[in-house]
Design a protein around this motif. Structure first.
Motif, mmCIF file in Angstrom:
data_model
loop_
_atom_site.group_PDB
_atom_site.id
_atom_site.type_symbol
_atom_site.label_atom_id
_atom_site.label_comp_id
_atom_site.label_asym_id
_atom_site.label_seq_id
_atom_site.Cartn_x
_atom_site.Cartn_y
_atom_site.Cartn_z
ATOM 1 N N UNK A 76 0.820 -1.210 0.000
ATOM 2 C CA UNK A 76 0.000 0.000 0.000
ATOM 3 C C UNK A 76 0.853 1.259 0.000
ATOM 4 N N UNK A 77 1.932 1.247 0.764
ATOM 5 C CA UNK A 77 2.846 2.390 0.791
ATOM 6 C C UNK A 77 3.500 2.603 -0.569
ATOM 7 N N UNK A 78 3.818 1.495 -1.250
ATOM 8 C CA UNK A 78 4.403 1.586 -2.583
ATOM 9 C C UNK A 78 3.432 2.230 -3.570
ATOM 10 N N UNK A 79 2.160 1.828 -3.508
ATOM 11 C CA UNK A 79 1.147 2.416 -4.393
ATOM 12 C C UNK A 79 1.002 3.914 -4.128
ATOM 13 N N UNK A 80 0.994 4.299 -2.872
ATOM 14 C CA UNK A 80 0.824 5.711 -2.529
ATOM 15 C C UNK A 80 2.027 6.533 -2.998
ATOM 16 N N UNK A 81 3.208 5.943 -2.893
ATOM 17 C CA UNK A 81 4.420 6.671 -3.294
ATOM 18 C C UNK A 81 4.480 6.878 -4.806
ATOM 19 N N UNK A 82 3.900 5.928 -5.565
ATOM 20 C CA UNK A 82 3.957 6.008 -7.031
ATOM 21 C C UNK A 82 2.627 6.418 -7.628
ATOM 22 N N UNK A 83 1.749 7.009 -6.828
ATOM 23 C CA UNK A 83 0.372 7.242 -7.263
ATOM 24 C C UNK A 83 0.247 8.222 -8.442
ATOM 25 N N UNK A 84 1.219 9.105 -8.617
ATOM 26 C CA UNK A 84 1.102 10.109 -9.680
ATOM 27 C C UNK A 84 1.649 9.646 -11.016
ATOM 28 N N UNK A 85 2.342 8.500 -11.053
ATOM 29 C CA UNK A 85 2.958 8.075 -12.309
ATOM 30 C C UNK A 85 2.723 6.607 -12.667
ATOM 31 N N UNK A 86 2.290 5.764 -11.748
ATOM 32 C CA UNK A 86 2.132 4.331 -12.025
ATOM 33 C C UNK A 86 0.887 4.091 -12.882
ATOM 34 N N UNK A 87 1.101 3.561 -14.097
ATOM 35 C CA UNK A 87 -0.006 3.342 -15.033
ATOM 36 C C UNK A 87 -0.394 1.870 -15.145
ATOM 37 N N UNK A 88 0.556 0.957 -14.965
ATOM 38 C CA UNK A 88 0.293 -0.479 -15.096
ATOM 39 C C UNK A 88 0.794 -1.178 -13.840
ATOM 40 N N UNK A 89 -0.094 -1.906 -13.167
ATOM 41 C CA UNK A 89 0.270 -2.648 -11.956
ATOM 42 C C UNK A 89 -0.275 -4.067 -12.071
ATOM 43 N N UNK A 90 0.631 -5.044 -12.012
ATOM 44 C CA UNK A 90 0.234 -6.450 -12.106
ATOM 45 C C UNK A 90 0.638 -7.173 -10.830
ATOM 46 N N UNK A 91 -0.379 -7.763 -10.176
ATOM 47 C CA UNK A 91 -0.165 -8.527 -8.934
ATOM 48 C C UNK A 91 -0.887 -9.872 -9.049
ATOM 49 N N UNK A 92 -0.680 -10.559 -10.127
ATOM 50 C CA UNK A 92 -1.343 -11.839 -10.362
ATOM 51 C C UNK A 92 -0.709 -12.938 -9.506
ATOM 52 N N UNK A 93 -1.570 -13.741 -8.891
ATOM 53 C CA UNK A 93 -1.132 -14.876 -8.068
ATOM 54 C C UNK A 93 -0.122 -14.436 -7.000
ATOM 55 N N UNK A 94 -0.532 -13.498 -6.186
ATOM 56 C CA UNK A 94 0.320 -13.002 -5.103
ATOM 57 C C UNK A 94 -0.187 -13.437 -3.730
ATOM 58 N N UNK A 95 -1.120 -14.404 -3.706
ATOM 59 C CA UNK A 95 -1.639 -14.974 -2.451
ATOM 60 C C UNK A 95 -2.313 -13.926 -1.577
ATOM 61 N N UNK A 96 -2.988 -12.991 -2.209
ATOM 62 C CA UNK A 96 -3.700 -11.945 -1.471
ATOM 63 C C UNK A 96 -5.100 -12.433 -1.105
ATOM 64 N N UNK A 97 -5.486 -12.242 0.145
ATOM 65 C CA UNK A 97 -6.781 -12.699 0.642
ATOM 66 C C UNK A 97 -7.800 -11.566 0.581
ATOM 67 N N UNK A 98 -9.042 -11.893 0.969
ATOM 68 C CA UNK A 98 -10.100 -10.881 1.032
ATOM 69 C C UNK A 98 -9.695 -9.699 1.917
#
Length: 495
Positions: free
Chosen positions: A391-413
């Protein structure tokens, strides 16, 4: 052959060929319909017949050669193309100025059929142009063209072999001519009685292209052609802009790494730590390199501090590097050491199946790369314990990150729910991939709603939620999938 074809399509996804994310698709049914000008319509009609093309070229100004060549390339009119090249009024021809850039839009990230279509289209351009140009040279057509630039578009391996073979043929004929001249001087024959030698190429010709090499035969021929291209007496010169060396191994790669390159892909070469250290002195020389792909090798960085230091040193000596793919190499807590010394912030970073840990994600969120990062793929890493740091990474790159892929990262509900607020703050996000994470329908619907409200949101990729899979009940599975898809579409609103 089947493996080679599969690698071709895989070749155009990743670091070496960047996508213009904000441009419209330029091919197939997704292509934006544009009304052609009267000049382009006339050119399209003229190049249908090579005789008409040849006659037209004798009476039109030089400025019209460009639209004629554009239409000949788009419609694959090789005989008309040959006539145009024969009368080409300039010494240079740049492919990227004549045809649209095919690597546009987000479609290649998720549409395999579209990707294969644009690959075939780009191979048609380079195949047609290189073959037609060499045929003109062999027929001794008095063309002014001396520099053919096909960089930016992939070249099929068979065409690369064809060009390399002709490069060697031109070199051998030039040597034969020199030997005959030396013989004539030795026996003091007069020039008018000397036996003439017909050279394939009489003036210096330069062909710049992207190379894709997988076979030993092509590799051997290309290495010889590149070597003789540097000789002062050479007539046909091959110049590489981007190199994809696949399934060759470290010794053969080392021979190829003697060119001026802007992009390099060394995937599937079974490189280990020692192999990389052997290649490092050569890699350091590529100061113009903008893209480097070392994915799918066996470089276990977390087990070798020495290799980490060598890689960090190599990357620090590549001042123009902005695209990096280290996927399927074990990094595991060593990410800071590897990429912290890069001169410029990376714009593209792919770390699929690298065994990333909390410390790696934490480093990324605080590194200088977050100011420039536009595309990031961290799929197939267990990030369940790094949710807060993600979450901190997303916030830090929020103004420039256009493509984010987190497929099969074992994320739960629970973890995706906590990331939902952060996703909603990434205002530049266009493409989000959370497929293969086990989530329920309500959580997935919430993430879709959040993503769809972003100003640039375009594509959301996901797997069916858990509710869509019932044990031993295929008909119910399909019903839940249909109902779930409808619900998720409604949640997306504008999408």
């Amino acid at each position: 052959m089947a493996m080679q074809t599969q690698l071709w399509y895989d070749h155009y996804q990743g670091a070496v060929y960047p996508l213009d994310l904000y441009a419209e698709a330029t091919h197939g049914q997704h292509k934006q319909k544009v009304v052609k000008s009267l000049v382009r319509l006339c050119a399209q009609f003229i190049v249908r017949d090579s005789t008409m093309t040849q006659q037209t070229l004798m009476h039109v100004p030089q400025e019209l050669f460009i639209p004629l060549m554009q239409e000949a390339l788009l419609d694959n009119r090789d005989r008309s193309m040959e006539a145009i090249i024969a009368m080409w009024p300039l010494e240079t021809l740049h492919l990227h100025k004549l045809v649209p850039d095919l690597f546009t839009s987000l479609l290649p990230l998720y549409d395999g059929m579209y990707l294969s279509d644009i690959v075939r289209q780009s191979l048609r351009y380079t195949t047609c142009l290189s073959h037609t140009f060499l045929e003109c040279l062999k027929k001794r057509t008095p063309t002014k063209l001396r520099f053919l630039d096909m960089s930016g578009y992939p070249t099929a391996e068979v065409i690369l072999y064809y060009l390399a073979t002709h490069c060697m043929l031109a070199h051998n004929e030039a040597r034969q001519s020199v030997m005959v001249d030396m013989y004539n001087r030795a026996v003091q024959l007069l020039p008018d009685t000397a036996s003439p030698v017909s050279n394939l190429i009489e003036a210096d010709i330069f062909i710049r292209l992207n190379a894709f090499v997988t076979s030993d035969q092509t590799n051997s021929e290309l290495c010889k052609a590149l070597k003789v291209s540097g000789f002062p007496e050479a007539k046909l010169h091959l110049c590489l802009d981007k190199l994809d060396a696949t399934c060759l191994g470290e010794p053969k790669i080392n021979i190829l790494l003697r060119q001026y390159l802007t992009g390099m892909r060394l995937k599937y070469n079974s490189l280990n730590c020692e192999d990389f250290k052997n290649l490092a002195p050569m890699l350091e020389r590529f100061t113009n390199l903008t893209a480097l792909d070392l994915s799918c090798n066996s470089i276990s960085l977390y087990q070798s501090d020495a290799t980490c230091e060598v890689m960090a040193d190599v990357l620090s000596k590549l001042p123009n590097l902005i695209r990096l793919d280290l996927s399927n190499n074990r990094i595991k807590t060593r990410l800071r050491r590897i990429i912290s010394s890069t001169t410029r912030p990376l714009q593209y970073l792919r770390l699929v199946a690298c065994g990333l840990t909390v410390s790696d994600i934490t480093y990324l969120s605080m590194s200088h790369h977050v100011t420039g990062l536009r595309e990031m793929d961290i799929s197939e890493n267990n990030l369940s314990s790094a949710c807060r740091n993600l979450g901190q990474l997303m916030m830090a790159a929020r103004s420039n990150l256009a493509v984010l892929e987190m497929e099969e990262c074992y994320l739960s509900d629970e973890q995706l729910s906590s990331l939902q607020t952060c996703i909603g703050c990434v205002e530049s996000l266009m493409y989000l991939n959370i497929a293969e994470n086990t989530v329920t329908l309500p959580v997935l619907a919430g993430v879709i709603q959040t993503f769809s409200k972003l100003p640039n949101s375009s594509v959301f990729r996901f797997a069916y939620p858990k509710e869509c899979y019932l044990p031993d009940n295929t008909s119910e599975d399909e019903r839940f999938k249909t109902e779930g898809s409808s619900l998720l579409t409604e949640c997306g609103g504008k999408r």
